[in-house]
Design an enzyme around this catalytic site. Structure first.
Site, PDB file in Angstrom:
ATOM      1  N   GLY A  16       0.775  -1.232   0.000  1.00  0.00           N
ATOM      2  CA  GLY A  16       0.000   0.000   0.000  1.00  0.00           C
ATOM      3  C   GLY A  16       0.809   1.286   0.000  1.00  0.00           C
ATOM      4  N   ASN A  18       1.297   3.061  -2.672  1.00  0.00           N
ATOM      5  CA  ASN A  18       0.478   3.961  -3.503  1.00  0.00           C
ATOM      6  C   ASN A  18      -0.729   4.469  -2.716  1.00  0.00           C
ATOM      7  OD1 ASN A  18       1.450   4.313  -6.393  1.00  0.00           O
ATOM      8  ND2 ASN A  18       1.710   2.106  -6.092  1.00  0.00           N
ATOM      9  N   LYS A  66     -20.287  -8.589  -2.324  1.00  0.00           N
ATOM     10  CA  LYS A  66     -20.115  -7.811  -1.081  1.00  0.00           C
ATOM     11  C   LYS A  66     -19.306  -6.545  -1.366  1.00  0.00           C
ATOM     12  CE  LYS A  66     -20.487 -11.497   2.251  1.00  0.00           C
ATOM     13  NZ  LYS A  66     -19.759 -12.660   2.724  1.00  0.00           N
ATOM     14  N   LEU A  85      -4.696  -7.155  -6.815  1.00  0.00           N
ATOM     15  CA  LEU A  85      -4.278  -8.246  -7.697  1.00  0.00           C
ATOM     16  C   LEU A  85      -5.427  -9.118  -8.195  1.00  0.00           C
ATOM     17  CD1 LEU A  85      -0.893  -9.306  -6.064  1.00  0.00           C
ATOM     18  CD2 LEU A  85      -1.289  -7.879  -8.072  1.00  0.00           C
ATOM     19  N   ASN A 102      -6.405   2.542 -12.522  1.00  0.00           N
ATOM     20  CA  ASN A 102      -5.394   1.546 -12.126  1.00  0.00           C
ATOM     21  C   ASN A 102      -4.001   2.143 -12.332  1.00  0.00           C
ATOM     22  OD1 ASN A 102      -4.364  -1.095 -11.421  1.00  0.00           O
ATOM     23  ND2 ASN A 102      -3.929  -1.431 -13.584  1.00  0.00           N
ATOM     24  N   HIS A 104      -0.118   0.893 -13.156  1.00  0.00           N
ATOM     25  CA  HIS A 104       0.650  -0.282 -13.597  1.00  0.00           C
ATOM     26  C   HIS A 104       2.131   0.104 -13.699  1.00  0.00           C
ATOM     27  CE1 HIS A 104       1.370  -4.165 -15.412  1.00  0.00           C
ATOM     28  NE2 HIS A 104       2.161  -3.548 -16.271  1.00  0.00           N
ATOM     29  N   ASP A 145      -5.298  -4.356 -18.323  1.00  0.00           N
ATOM     30  CA  ASP A 145      -4.393  -3.211 -18.576  1.00  0.00           C
ATOM     31  C   ASP A 145      -4.627  -2.570 -19.942  1.00  0.00           C
ATOM     32  OD1 ASP A 145      -3.146  -3.595 -16.089  1.00  0.00           O
ATOM     33  OD2 ASP A 145      -1.701  -5.002 -16.927  1.00  0.00           O
ATOM     34  N   GLU A 173       5.466   6.154  -9.631  1.00  0.00           N
ATOM     35  CA  GLU A 173       4.056   5.803  -9.406  1.00  0.00           C
ATOM     36  C   GLU A 173       3.439   6.770  -8.402  1.00  0.00           C
ATOM     37  OE1 GLU A 173       3.132   1.656  -8.658  1.00  0.00           O
ATOM     38  OE2 GLU A 173       4.983   1.040  -9.629  1.00  0.00           O
TER      39      GLU A 173
HETATM   40  C1  GRF Z   1       2.710  -1.208  -7.685  1.00  0.00           C
HETATM   41  O1  GRF Z   1       3.882  -1.441  -8.387  1.00  0.00           O
HETATM   42  C2  GRF Z   1       1.552  -1.047  -8.639  1.00  0.00           C
HETATM   43  O2  GRF Z   1       1.910  -0.422  -9.835  1.00  0.00           O
HETATM   44  C3  GRF Z   1       1.169  -2.470  -8.908  1.00  0.00           C
HETATM   45  O3  GRF Z   1       1.323  -3.119  -7.662  1.00  0.00           O
HETATM   46  C4  GRF Z   1       2.288  -2.437  -6.878  1.00  0.00           C
HETATM   47  C5  GRF Z   1       1.650  -2.068  -5.573  1.00  0.00           C
HETATM   48  O4  GRF Z   1       2.534  -1.482  -4.676  1.00  0.00           O
HETATM   49  N1  GRF Z   1      -0.116  -2.525  -9.530  1.00  0.00           N
HETATM   50  P1  GRF Z   1       2.008  -0.829  -3.338  1.00  0.00           P
HETATM   51  O5  GRF Z   1       1.130  -1.873  -2.635  1.00  0.00           O
HETATM   52  O6  GRF Z   1       1.221   0.400  -3.693  1.00  0.00           O
HETATM   53  O7  GRF Z   1       3.223  -0.510  -2.528  1.00  0.00           O
END
Ligand code: GRF
Length: 200
Positions: A16, A18, A66, A85, A102, A104, A145, A173
């Site tokens: 987490g 991001n 849910k 995921l 999303n 990526h 994607d 990111e």
């Molecule tokens: C990131 O690299 C994101 O692009 C991918 O999964 C990873 C998640 O990282 N989809 P985090 O959980 O945000 O640290």
């Protein structure tokens, strides 16, 4: 005209970082929105702890029905997939058309689609020997994607191992995801002929 603050749901499966970038950038009002809920499909996701530390309701939900009812309960305007995921069911994708973002960790359309997640992306980048990689934000459609690209940023590949490259890409990111979300919350992302145009 200023837009109303948006209700955000962040879906995660892991650490987490991001999510943390979105928490920080909503708390400091860079983003005109509020994270109403964080949902993980895994109970051990550290992102759930980050959410609780920030006082955000956080749930582990594995069942898609849910999940949908939780999104409705909280009147969600924007869903952010931040390292989620699990594939979202078509029903949710249709209800929230152009309202799911999303992130990526590659330059789509390279190194993306089924099987390209986590370290696997960076391993493939290094194996191929490309000189630049990066990160992409995009709206989610039924293809893996494949939805309209919102923003991309590049980094140079300079002999890193996969873990080091992952760290390098994560930094960008954490720039383009909050910025994409900021634009969404200001109603600045328009779709023209299936492509995203960032407008005033
Ligand atoms: C990131 O690299 C994101 O692009 C991918 O999964 C990873 C998640 O990282 N989809 P985090 O959980 O945000 O640290």
């Amino acid at each position: 005209m200023t837009s109303l603050s948006k209700n955000i749901a962040v879906l995660i499966s892991g650490g987490g970082t991001n999510l943390q970038a979105i928490i920080d950038n909503t708390e400091n009002n860079y983003i005109n929105g509020k994270i109403k809920i964080v949902i993980s499909n895994r109970e051990d996701a550290y992102g759930l702890v980050r959410a609780k530390n920030a006082g955000i309701p956080a749930f582990c939900i594995k069942d898609d029905e849910k999940l949908l009812s939780k999104l409705k309960d909280y009147n969600i305007d924007l869903i952010i997939l931040a390292g989620y995921l699990k594939i979202l069911p078509e029903k949710i994708i249709n209800i929230y058309e152009n309202k799911i973002i999303n992130i990526h960790p590659s330059l789509i359309p390279a190194f993306c689609g089924r099987g390209y997640y986590g370290l696997k992306v960076h391993e493939a980048v290094i194996k191929k020997g490309v000189k630049y990689t990066g990160a992409t934000t995009h709206f989610v459609n039924e293809g893996a994607d494949e939805g309209p690209i919102i923003m991309q940023k590049i980094v140079e590949v300079e002999g890193e191992n996969p873990e080091e490259l992952q760290e390098k890409v994560l930094k960008i990111e954490h720039e383009i995801l909050p910025l994409s979300v900021k634009y969404f919350c200001e109603d600045k992302l328009k779709l023209v002929d299936g492509k995203v145009v960032i407008g005033g």
